[in-house]
Scaffold this active site. Structure first.
Site, PDB file in Angstrom:
ATOM      1  CG  ASP A   1      -2.179   0.902   0.909  1.00 50.55           C
ATOM      2  OD1 ASP A   1      -2.124   1.733  -0.030  1.00 50.55           O
ATOM      3  OD2 ASP A   1      -3.181   0.806   1.639  1.00 50.55           O
TER       4      ASP A   1
HETATM    5  C1  BGC Z   1      -4.982   3.356   0.366  1.00 53.09           C
HETATM    6  C2  BGC Z   1      -5.235   2.364  -0.747  1.00 53.09           C
HETATM    7  C3  BGC Z   1      -5.115   3.035  -2.090  1.00 53.09           C
HETATM    8  C4  BGC Z   1      -3.737   3.663  -2.183  1.00 53.09           C
HETATM    9  C5  BGC Z   1      -3.421   4.286  -3.531  1.00 53.09           C
HETATM   10  C6  BGC Z   1      -3.721   4.174   0.143  1.00 53.09           C
HETATM   11  O1  BGC Z   1      -3.633   5.204   1.053  1.00 53.09           O
HETATM   12  O2  BGC Z   1      -4.911   2.662   1.591  1.00 53.09           O
HETATM   13  O3  BGC Z   1      -6.494   1.776  -0.583  1.00 53.09           O
HETATM   14  O4  BGC Z   1      -5.332   2.110  -3.113  1.00 53.09           O
HETATM   15  O5  BGC Z   1      -3.629   4.646  -1.177  1.00 53.09           O
HETATM   16  O6  BGC Z   1      -4.137   5.429  -3.764  1.00 53.09           O
END
Ligand code: BGC
Length: 743
Positions: free
Chosen positions: A288
């Site tokens: 993530d």
């Molecule tokens: C979130 C994810 C998301 C990623 C990319 C993160 O902060 O937890 O769910 O896909 O950002 O935008």
């Protein structure tokens, strides 16, 4: 063995083998080509494939020099750029990769397409309340069509995190508290996104997230720790991700949390033992946002280099945005801390997805100006958004059938901060679209619906979340002058979503003060609740005759709400999360384990509060209709289930009310005596049944041994012989029951 049986057996094996084959081939059919490509890649080109970042800004290359994105692409140091859209821009970037980098490996363009791209659908917690798998697959297909027309070839969705704690702001992104339902919905979303052929330019890759158990963060605090038994992890939290992989999901994103002390980004048990070895997953695992670098904050890595080492060795392939792998894996290989085979395997997982998407053969497959012009924001997509919005609403209360309202009401007061608001209905994670101005507010939706004889009086009453009460008297005047008052209350967008956990689930600001003042007028009131999570509704439930949970419904919000309020659509949604009486009851979920002291009047029953009931205000599976459904008793085709057999549970459902309607008939099972404690009931099936006024239908469910299996403390997935109860009904707390035994 008899000839006939042998034949059936071979046939069954053949079918099973070909199904398995079909799932696997989307991802692994180019393995030989991939191996040849990896054989000629430099170590920098390899780590480049494992580097996905946001567009914009500079980065440091593995030699420690600052370079810009164009230069990095040409050096082969970027595998994908995320959260950008538009064919011209993406074509320019793709050209750099294909024409200017040594090996010409195309970029991947992933994005967070969570509930629509240009046409915005209801938020996931809302569309989950439809329980309508076909409809969910359909809107997911549309998301893919629009997103791919804008050049995006993979989405960071679906979110399969089971969530039993509404304090956690991200409950809006998932399907709620139940494993069976979330698994079914996750699978439908993946099928909608990916179709049967990932290389079809109108489908894109799915990325199930957040692996694993992100919804179980302690105290509902985002990014917090998770500490739970392996049994619970496997029984409750893992199946919904597994459902995505079984549906062919191309990739997965790890969660920010740790599990029992090991962060997901460096969790070998999760990423290798379970995901690869047990489940045979062949796509890629992505961190993530900066989760690899955050291993330092968790205190399991001493610096970014160590973080990169832990992550890649644990089985994480792509590092999103922390660049630990890009910067440090080359030297870690030299030092013998990461093996070249480990790096190659990670690159292979990424290239498998790029091949499956079709971009290795045609890097411009998703970059089609004609599609960009013609395949977005079509009227039929808006129609699908309206239909899903109708099905997502949940009628929580309707005393004396106040709803539906008559379209000829003389004077209708519309009051509240969400009436003249076309921003909130958009919901979280709906950025990037260019059609926000056309989101239909409640005010516009109702104006579109009522007759010319109806006078609409609008008063805001108060803002969504501040302490100013000076507009309340004016709203009370508006209410006094009307025949009916519709009040739109709830949660503004900045209170729900990522990093927006709350300890209070009250409706914020002066909204309750407003409602109480309106209530004093004695006028009939309908409350519409705009929220992305269960809120505390006790006072409203006690005092207001009609309540509809309208969530954040996307583009057609106002029209769809008006359809329900005025009876053009009879509400059919059912809650997928329990609505508690108080924050003190959390976590509260319907499928809790049995205890030694269940409820008994005047006794010290277990899990008893002195100041609150044990049950929620509205239970999982609850939701009313304008009509009434009557259930017969359950008939079982047999009282004994053979290990290899099936039994049927049959019930008749009759529409005895005044409207045509759809009922979501739910089947639950309870294991009466287990080697470990078993839940009071667990959802194991559901059917959407359309019933005309006066019509009766027979609903049949099939139960087999798979429905009875669970993980015991040795982590064996087993069904134990003995007695079971089967429940069928209209919600988890309103069911008929029958008994059978597993032989
Ligand atoms: C979130 C994810 C998301 C990623 C990319 C993160 O902060 O937890 O769910 O896909 O950002 O935008």
């Amino acid at each position: 063995m008899e000839m006939k049986t042998t034949f059936i057996l071979f046939f069954a094996i053949f079918i099973l083998a070909s199904c398995h084959q079909k799932q696997a081939t989307q991802l692994n059919k180019h393995d030989e080509k991939i191996d040849s490509l990896i054989a000629v890649m430099t170590i920098y080109e390899k780590v480049g494939q494992l580097n996905v970042i946001n567009f914009g800004g500079n980065l440091i290359n593995p030699q420690g020099e600052e370079i810009d994105i164009d230069a990095a692409i040409q050096e082969g140091l970027i595998g994908g750029l995320q959260n950008i859209r538009g064919v011209d821009l993406l074509t320019k970037l793709q050209k750099l990769a294909v024409e200017k980098s040594r090996l010409g490996i195309p970029l991947m363009f992933p994005a967070d397409i969570i509930h629509g791209t240009e046409v915005i659908f209801p938020i996931p917690l809302a569309f989950a309340s439809s329980w309508d798998l076909k409809g969910i697959e359909e809107i997911s297909k549309i998301s893919a069509k629009e997103a791919t027309a804008l050049g995006i070839n993979l989405t960071y969705s679906p979110m399969a995190d089971i969530a039993r704690d509404p304090r956690w702001g991200r409950v809006m992104e998932g399907a709620g508290e139940d494993t069976y339902l979330t698994s079914a919905i996750t699978s439908a979303v993946v099928k909608g996104y990916q179709g049967n052929d990932l290389s079809d330019p109108s489908t894109f890759g799915a990325c199930v997230k957040h692996f694993a158990a992100y919804g179980a963060v302690e105290a509902g605090r985002d990014y917090n720790i998770v500490d739970m038994s392996w049994r619970r992890l496997r029984d409750v939290y893992l199946p919904s991700y597994k459902a995505a992989f079984d549906a062919g999901c191309a990739s997965t994103m790890v969660s920010f949390n740790d599990i029992n002390g090991v962060p997901s980004s460096s969790n070998t048990y999760l990423l290798r033992d379970i995901l690869r070895n047990e489940w045979g997953f062949e796509g890629f695992v992505i961190g993530d946002y900066t989760s690899v670098g955050e291993l330092v904050n968790h205190g399991v890595a001493k610096d970014l280099k160590h973080a990169g080492e832990l992550a890649i060795n644990a089985g994480l392939d792509i590092d999103m945005a922390s660049m630990a792998i890009l910067k440090h894996v080359p030297e870690l290989i030299e030092e013998g801390k990461v093996m070249m085979e480990t790096l190659d395997a990670a690159v292979k997982n990424v290239l498998r997805v790029k091949y499956a998407l079709g971009i290795m053969d045609n890097p411009y497959l998703y970059l089609d100006k004609k599609r960009e012009k013609e395949e977005v924001f079509k009227p039929e997509y808006l129609q699908a958004a309206r239909s899903m919005a109708q099905k997502s609403m949940v009628l929580l209360k309707n005393k004396n059938q106040l709803l539906p309202l008559n379209k000829n009401i003389k004077k209708l007061a519309l009051i509240g901060p969400f009436v003249d608001d076309n921003n909130t209905p958009m919901g979280g994670w709906a950025f990037g679209g260019s059609h926000y101005e056309s989101i239909v507010s409640l005010l516009d939706g109702i104006k579109n619906k009522v007759s010319d004889n109806t006078k609409i009086i609008y008063a805001k009453g108060c803002d969504a979340n501040n302490e100013e009460a000076d507009q309340i008297p004016q709203a009370v005047q508006a209410a006094k002058s009307a025949n009916i008052v519709v009040v739109a209350l709830g949660e503004p967008l900045d209170m729900i979503g990522e990093a927006r956990s709350r300890t209070s689930l009250n409706i914020p600001g002066k909204q309750m003060e407003l409602l109480k003042a309106l209530h004093k007028t004695g006028k009939p009131i309908v409350v519409l609740l705009f929220s992305g999570r269960p809120l505390l509704l006790d006072w409203i439930d006690e005092n207001i005759p009609s309540i509809v949970q309208v969530w954040h419904l996307g583009h057609e919000s106002g029209n769809a709400i008006a359809d329900v309020v005025f009876g053009d659509y009879n509400p059919s949604g059912k809650l997928t999360m329990s609505f508690p009486h108080s924050v003190g009851q959390i976590p509260i979920y319907y499928n809790s384990f049995r205890t030694g002291r269940p409820y008994q009047e005047n006794y010290r029953w277990s899990t008893h509060y002195m100041d609150s009931p044990n049950t929620p205000l509205y239970a999982f599976g609850y939701g009313l209709s304008y009509t009434k459904f009557e259930y017969s008793n359950i008939e079982l085709s047999d009282s004994v289930l053979n290990k290899k057999g099936k039994i049927k549970a049959i019930i008749k459902v009759k529409n005895t009310g005044e409207y045509d309607g759809t009922e979501i008939v739910q089947l639950y099972i309870q294991d009466l005596v287990g080697s470990i404690t078993r839940p009071v009931k667990e959802l194991k099936g559901f059917e959407l049944v359309e019933l005309k006024k006066g019509e009766e239908k027979e609903v049949r469910f099939t139960i087999d041994i798979e429905d009875l299996k669970f993980y015991n403390n040795e982590l064996d997935f087993i069904a134990e012989p003995g007695g079971f109860k089967v429940f069928i009904g209209t919600s988890s707390d309103n069911v008929k029951e029958a008994k059978f035994a597993l032989d």
